[in-house]
Enzyme design. Structure first.
Site, mmCIF file in Angstrom:
data_model
loop_
_atom_site.group_PDB
_atom_site.id
_atom_site.type_symbol
_atom_site.label_atom_id
_atom_site.label_comp_id
_atom_site.label_asym_id
_atom_site.label_seq_id
_atom_site.Cartn_x
_atom_site.Cartn_y
_atom_site.Cartn_z
ATOM 1 N NE ARG A 1 -2.662 -0.019 3.560
ATOM 2 C CZ ARG A 1 -3.556 0.405 4.455
ATOM 3 N NH1 ARG A 1 -4.853 0.277 4.201
ATOM 4 N NH2 ARG A 1 -3.194 0.955 5.582
ATOM 5 C CB THR B 1 -2.889 6.963 -2.078
ATOM 6 O OG1 THR B 1 -2.060 5.815 -2.402
ATOM 7 C CG2 THR B 1 -2.240 8.215 -2.649
ATOM 8 C CG ASP C 1 2.330 -1.963 9.017
ATOM 9 O OD1 ASP C 1 2.696 -3.135 8.761
ATOM 10 O OD2 ASP C 1 2.255 -1.090 8.151
ATOM 11 C CG ASP D 1 5.908 -1.793 9.807
ATOM 12 O OD1 ASP D 1 6.515 -2.265 8.821
ATOM 13 O OD2 ASP D 1 5.506 -0.621 9.861
HETATM 14 C C1 PRP Z 1 -1.005 -4.634 4.571
HETATM 15 C C2 PRP Z 1 -1.689 -5.973 4.755
HETATM 16 C C3 PRP Z 1 -2.539 -6.096 3.538
HETATM 17 C C4 PRP Z 1 -2.916 -4.652 3.259
HETATM 18 C C5 PRP Z 1 -4.339 -4.430 3.652
HETATM 19 O O1 PRP Z 1 0.066 -4.770 3.714
HETATM 20 O O2 PRP Z 1 -0.797 -7.011 4.925
HETATM 21 O O3 PRP Z 1 -1.864 -6.670 2.440
HETATM 22 O O4 PRP Z 1 -2.040 -3.843 4.046
HETATM 23 O O5 PRP Z 1 -4.748 -3.148 3.362
HETATM 24 P P1 PRP Z 1 -5.868 -2.852 2.290
HETATM 25 O O6 PRP Z 1 -7.006 -3.762 2.560
HETATM 26 O O7 PRP Z 1 -6.216 -1.397 2.560
HETATM 27 O O8 PRP Z 1 -5.292 -3.009 0.924
HETATM 28 P P2 PRP Z 1 1.099 -3.573 3.387
HETATM 29 O O9 PRP Z 1 0.689 -2.885 2.129
HETATM 30 O O10 PRP Z 1 1.253 -2.706 4.582
HETATM 31 O O11 PRP Z 1 2.424 -4.328 3.038
HETATM 32 P P3 PRP Z 1 3.339 -5.292 3.940
HETATM 33 O O12 PRP Z 1 2.584 -6.586 4.109
HETATM 34 O O13 PRP Z 1 4.557 -5.453 3.112
HETATM 35 O O14 PRP Z 1 3.608 -4.615 5.259
HETATM 36 N N1 URA Z 2 -2.483 -3.017 7.045
HETATM 37 C C1 URA Z 2 -2.090 -3.296 8.310
HETATM 38 O O1 URA Z 2 -1.065 -3.962 8.517
HETATM 39 N N2 URA Z 2 -2.847 -2.829 9.311
HETATM 40 C C2 URA Z 2 -3.957 -2.119 9.128
HETATM 41 O O2 URA Z 2 -4.624 -1.727 10.106
HETATM 42 C C3 URA Z 2 -4.347 -1.825 7.808
HETATM 43 C C4 URA Z 2 -3.594 -2.291 6.780
#
Ligand code: PRP
Ligand code: URA
Length: 206
Positions: free
Chosen positions: A102, A106, A198, A201
């Site tokens: 993400r 945005t 997150d 993270d």
């Molecule tokens: C997080 C999570 C999902 C996404 C959900 O990933 O693991 O994939 O956000 O959010 P959404 O429903 O609004 O799309 P992130 O993009 O933070 O990447 P990461 O897993 O590498 O931390």
């Molecule tokens: N991705 C995450 O890891 N946490 C949230 O709350 C939303 C998106």
């Protein structure tokens, strides 16, 4: 769209610790694995079986063996925290990967990696992504899976926001969702409330 909220005391207890900001990274990983096992048990409850025979030490026994082609697709990065648990239950599963991220401003997902087994028409696909927030990432992954022929997809998400569920109701109404929690709302940065922060993270200590 069928939304299965897995109600179980063990799920509640794991969720409590996952939500707790004081939970350190190593414990968070173990908890993510434990709740993923519980979700995966529910999500695989109706897997197809076929009849077979084995020799026990005493006699021939009629048994049931898994018959479906199963493909697990974790969404990088956070979905990796669910993969080991899934493979422990279904070791014969094939594994594919979508890398989605993400945008921090945005909250719109972009795909940076894809390696998924081809021709998913006859497969039962389990998409592993612990957080369903806006639903943009899951919708993108589901669209990719549809493009590879997938007809039956189940999404395993540890925490869902109502906004994400509503998004998938429009974008992928045939998808079954298995979750541990349907939370309240997204905040203005599109994080789930109360949520757990997150996930990626906390899983990887970034
Ligand atoms: C997080 C999570 C999902 C996404 C959900 O990933 O693991 O994939 O956000 O959010 P959404 O429903 O609004 O799309 P992130 O993009 O933070 O990447 P990461 O897993 O590498 O931390
Ligand atoms: N991705 C995450 O890891 N946490 C949230 O709350 C939303 C998106």
């Amino acid at each position: 769209m069928p939304l299965h909220i897995v109600r179980h005391p063990l799920v509640e207890d794991v969720l409590a610790a996952l939500r707790d900001k004081a939970t350190p990274c190593d414990v968070f990983r173990q908890l993510a694995r434990r709740v993923s096992l519980l979700l995966a048990v529910e999500a695989t409850r109706d897997l197809a079986l076929h009849d077979a025979w084995v020799e026990t030490p005493l006699e021939r026994a009629s048994v049931k063996r898994l018959g479906s082609r199963v493909v697990a697709v974790p969404v990088l990065r956070a979905g990796l925290g669910m993969l080991d648990a899934f493979l422990e239950l279904v070791p014969s599963a094939e594994v594919g990967y979508f890398g989605l991220e993400r945008n921090e401003q945005t909250a719109v997902a972009r795909r940076y990696y894809e390696k998924v087994p081809k021709d998913l028409a006859g497969a039962l696909v389990f998409l592993l992504d612990p957080m369903l927030a806006t639903g943009g990432s899951a919708a993108m992954a589901l669209d990719g899976l549809r493009g590879l022929g997938a007809k039956q997809v189940r999404l395993l998400s540890i925490v869902c926001a109502p906004e994400g569920v509503a998004h998938l109701e429009q974008a992928a109404p045939d998808t079954l969702i298995f979750t541990a929690a349907l939370d309240r709302i997204l905040n203005d940065k599109k994080y789930i409330l109360p949520g757990l922060g997150d996930f990626g993270d906390r899983l990887f200590g970034t």
